[in-house]
Design an enzyme around this catalytic site. Structure first.
Site, PDB file in Angstrom:
ATOM      1  N   TYR A   1       0.894  -1.153   0.000  1.00 32.59           N
ATOM      2  CA  TYR A   1       0.000   0.000   0.000  1.00 32.59           C
ATOM      3  C   TYR A   1       0.933   1.203   0.000  1.00 32.59           C
ATOM      4  O   TYR A   1       1.580   1.483   1.013  1.00 32.59           O
ATOM      5  CB  TYR A   1      -0.871  -0.036   1.246  1.00 32.59           C
ATOM      6  CG  TYR A   1      -1.893   1.074   1.354  1.00 32.59           C
ATOM      7  CD1 TYR A   1      -3.254   0.788   1.261  1.00 32.59           C
ATOM      8  CD2 TYR A   1      -1.514   2.396   1.573  1.00 32.59           C
ATOM      9  CE1 TYR A   1      -4.204   1.802   1.385  1.00 32.59           C
ATOM     10  CE2 TYR A   1      -2.453   3.406   1.682  1.00 32.59           C
ATOM     11  CZ  TYR A   1      -3.789   3.102   1.593  1.00 32.59           C
ATOM     12  OH  TYR A   1      -4.730   4.105   1.710  1.00 32.59           O
ATOM     13  N   THR A   2       1.047   1.913  -1.134  1.00 33.46           N
ATOM     14  CA  THR A   2       2.068   2.959  -1.266  1.00 33.46           C
ATOM     15  C   THR A   2       1.503   4.384  -1.306  1.00 33.46           C
ATOM     16  O   THR A   2       2.264   5.327  -1.541  1.00 33.46           O
ATOM     17  CB  THR A   2       2.916   2.727  -2.539  1.00 33.46           C
ATOM     18  OG1 THR A   2       2.034   2.672  -3.659  1.00 33.46           O
ATOM     19  CG2 THR A   2       3.722   1.447  -2.458  1.00 33.46           C
TER      20      THR A   2
ATOM     21  N   THR B   1      11.082   0.463   3.090  1.00 32.87           N
ATOM     22  CA  THR B   1      11.170   1.881   2.726  1.00 32.87           C
ATOM     23  C   THR B   1      12.044   2.725   3.658  1.00 32.87           C
ATOM     24  O   THR B   1      12.179   2.405   4.857  1.00 32.87           O
ATOM     25  CB  THR B   1       9.739   2.484   2.726  1.00 32.87           C
ATOM     26  OG1 THR B   1       9.813   3.883   2.508  1.00 32.87           O
ATOM     27  CG2 THR B   1       9.035   2.256   4.046  1.00 32.87           C
ATOM     28  N   ASP B   2      12.547   3.825   3.125  1.00 27.50           N
ATOM     29  CA  ASP B   2      13.250   4.837   3.918  1.00 27.50           C
ATOM     30  C   ASP B   2      12.313   5.515   4.919  1.00 27.50           C
ATOM     31  O   ASP B   2      12.773   6.154   5.859  1.00 27.50           O
ATOM     32  CB  ASP B   2      13.870   5.897   2.989  1.00 27.50           C
ATOM     33  CG  ASP B   2      12.853   6.561   2.071  1.00 27.50           C
ATOM     34  OD1 ASP B   2      11.840   5.919   1.733  1.00 27.50           O
ATOM     35  OD2 ASP B   2      13.062   7.732   1.687  1.00 27.50           O
TER      36      ASP B   2
ATOM     37  N   TYR C   1       2.010   5.273   6.928  1.00 29.20           N
ATOM     38  CA  TYR C   1       2.680   4.400   5.943  1.00 29.20           C
ATOM     39  C   TYR C   1       3.985   3.860   6.526  1.00 29.20           C
ATOM     40  O   TYR C   1       4.250   2.650   6.476  1.00 29.20           O
ATOM     41  CB  TYR C   1       2.936   5.188   4.660  1.00 29.20           C
ATOM     42  CG  TYR C   1       3.849   4.510   3.669  1.00 29.20           C
ATOM     43  CD1 TYR C   1       3.414   3.438   2.892  1.00 29.20           C
ATOM     44  CD2 TYR C   1       5.171   4.942   3.496  1.00 29.20           C
ATOM     45  CE1 TYR C   1       4.268   2.819   1.979  1.00 29.20           C
ATOM     46  CE2 TYR C   1       6.021   4.334   2.588  1.00 29.20           C
ATOM     47  CZ  TYR C   1       5.571   3.273   1.837  1.00 29.20           C
ATOM     48  OH  TYR C   1       6.417   2.664   0.938  1.00 29.20           O
TER      49      TYR C   1
ATOM     50  N   LYS D   1       4.878  -0.058   7.306  1.00 26.60           N
ATOM     51  CA  LYS D   1       5.988  -0.767   6.660  1.00 26.60           C
ATOM     52  C   LYS D   1       6.959  -1.313   7.713  1.00 26.60           C
ATOM     53  O   LYS D   1       7.486  -2.415   7.561  1.00 26.60           O
ATOM     54  CB  LYS D   1       6.725   0.163   5.688  1.00 26.60           C
ATOM     55  CG  LYS D   1       5.923   0.562   4.453  1.00 26.60           C
ATOM     56  CD  LYS D   1       5.661  -0.575   3.465  1.00 26.60           C
ATOM     57  CE  LYS D   1       6.911  -1.052   2.756  1.00 26.60           C
ATOM     58  NZ  LYS D   1       6.596  -2.090   1.726  1.00 26.60           N
TER      59      LYS D   1
ATOM     60  N   TRP E   1      12.427   6.719  -2.889  1.00 36.85           N
ATOM     61  CA  TRP E   1      12.213   7.625  -4.029  1.00 36.85           C
ATOM     62  C   TRP E   1      12.209   6.862  -5.369  1.00 36.85           C
ATOM     63  O   TRP E   1      12.930   7.211  -6.304  1.00 36.85           O
ATOM     64  CB  TRP E   1      13.293   8.705  -4.051  1.00 36.85           C
ATOM     65  CG  TRP E   1      13.275   9.671  -2.899  1.00 36.85           C
ATOM     66  CD1 TRP E   1      12.850   9.452  -1.625  1.00 36.85           C
ATOM     67  CD2 TRP E   1      13.734  11.036  -2.932  1.00 36.85           C
ATOM     68  NE1 TRP E   1      13.013  10.589  -0.867  1.00 36.85           N
ATOM     69  CE2 TRP E   1      13.564  11.569  -1.643  1.00 36.85           C
ATOM     70  CE3 TRP E   1      14.292  11.850  -3.907  1.00 36.85           C
ATOM     71  CZ2 TRP E   1      13.906  12.878  -1.310  1.00 36.85           C
ATOM     72  CZ3 TRP E   1      14.646  13.156  -3.578  1.00 36.85           C
ATOM     73  CH2 TRP E   1      14.449  13.655  -2.297  1.00 36.85           C
TER      74      TRP E   1
END
Ligand SMILES: NC(=O)c1ccc[n+]([C@@H]2O[C@H](COP(=O)([O-])OP(=O)(O)OC[C@H]3O[C@@H](n4cnc5c(N)ncnc54)[C@H](OP(=O)(O)O)[C@@H]3O)[C@@H](O)[C@H]2O)c1
Length: 284
Positions: A60-61, A100-101, A124, A128, A149
């Site tokens: 889910y981004t 993710t970062d 988010y 994650k 990114w």
């Protein structure tokens, strides 16, 4: 080797589909074919397919939407990887999970090592991180690759948005006080294939080389876009502050990832983001 890839319609999965290595058979599953938030479906599909490895490219981004959609963000980003890790453990399958970062708060000013302290500042990011933690707890042999990114010729991303706005608008303001490293999904795909075959355990980082603000990235998109005939005219691109461009989700001010341990482990080198941007624009 047989590898299952989830999230078939996403940016990363599209690039994985373009770069299947020799000797690998791959099965790509869309969210309709396998909803990773459905525990039973995950177990049934993987038991049927019996792959050697799974690359989890599903997520889910929608970072801003997640702020008001916590349940769904956690169902996909936390429960999904948990179900995959459980099934992989039960069936003896290697899992490559992508994160993710945004697990970091962005208060650093030197690149984040994989073991740096996590402290997400968005729903988010929290979802994650919960996914990573579930994978680590259930399947310590899994490979977790945090990236940042991400853009590709497929799907919605910053590069495509900038090209569209630069063709339509008289001028643009772009945030200059968030620093990261743009990452072409094609390079990330290569690293995921290698990780599925070499199967290193633990958390790793992957981004393209160099650092940039979104403003720097936008200026490069315009310059290279013009060079490659994708944009006819140049418009003024102005640096703006995050505070002047409010979004529902907070974002880390600094999220450069230190990718050295993955480079060493997989025997790969990073390419500067500007070169990778040129390569991606060449494909448009
Ligand atoms: N994009 C970035 O800038 C960025 C940055 C850092 C990390 N990452 C991470 O990199 C990975 C790949 O990102 P991406 O940019 O390729 O994402 P993407 O383009 O948004 O693709 C994600 C895919 O996941 C699928 N999906 C959503 N819910 C699902 C579910 N319940 N079951 C199965 N599939 C589901 C979506 O399917 P539908 O199309 O059917 O909705 C979509 O095709 C993700 O783990 C992401 O968190 C991305």
């Amino acid at each position: 080797m047989h590898i299952v890839v989830t999230g078939k319609n996403g940016q990363l999965a599209h690039e994985l589909a373009q770069s299947i290595p020799a000797g690998v058979t791959a099965t790509f599953l869309s969210s309709q074919e396998l909803d990773i938030s459905n525990r039973e479906a995950v177990h049934t599909q993987l038991a049927q397919l019996q792959p050697d490895a799974v690359i989890n490219a599903a997520a889910y981004t929608a970072v801003d939407k997640a702020e008001n959609d916590r349940e769904q963000a956690f169902a996909v980003n936390a429960d999904g990887p948990k179900h995959l890790a459980e099934a992989c453990r039960a069936l003896g399958i290697h899992l490559v999970h992508v994160s993710t970062d945004f697990v970091f708060d962005g208060s650093a000013n030197t690149p984040y090592a994989p073991d740096a302290e996590t402290s997400p500042v968005s729903v988010y990011g929290h979802s994650k991180l919960a996914g990573e933690q579930a994978v680590t707890a259930l399947l310590p042999s899994a490979t977790i690759i945090r990236t940042a990114w991400v853009y590709s010729r497929h799907g919605n991303n910053f590069v495509k948005t900038m090209l569209r706005l630069m063709a339509d608008k008289p001028q643009l303001g772009v945030v200059s006080d968030q620093t990261g490293a743009p990452t072409w999904a094609a390079g990330l795909a290569n690293v995921c294939w290698l990780a599925a075959r070499k199967q290193p355990a633990g958390i790793y980082h992957w981004s393209d080389a160099g650092v940039a603000s979104w403003y720097d990235f936008a200026v490069a998109i315009q310059a290279l876009g013009r060079e490659q005939g994708l944009l006819q005219t140049a418009i003024p691109v102005n640096p703006i502050r995050t505070i002047d461009y409010p979004t529902p989700a907070r974002r880390p001010a600094y999220s450069v990832l230190d990718s050295r341990s993955l480079c060493q482990t997989l025997g790969v080198s990073q390419v500067h983001w500007r070169e990778q941007l040129r390569n991606m624009l060449n494909q448009l």
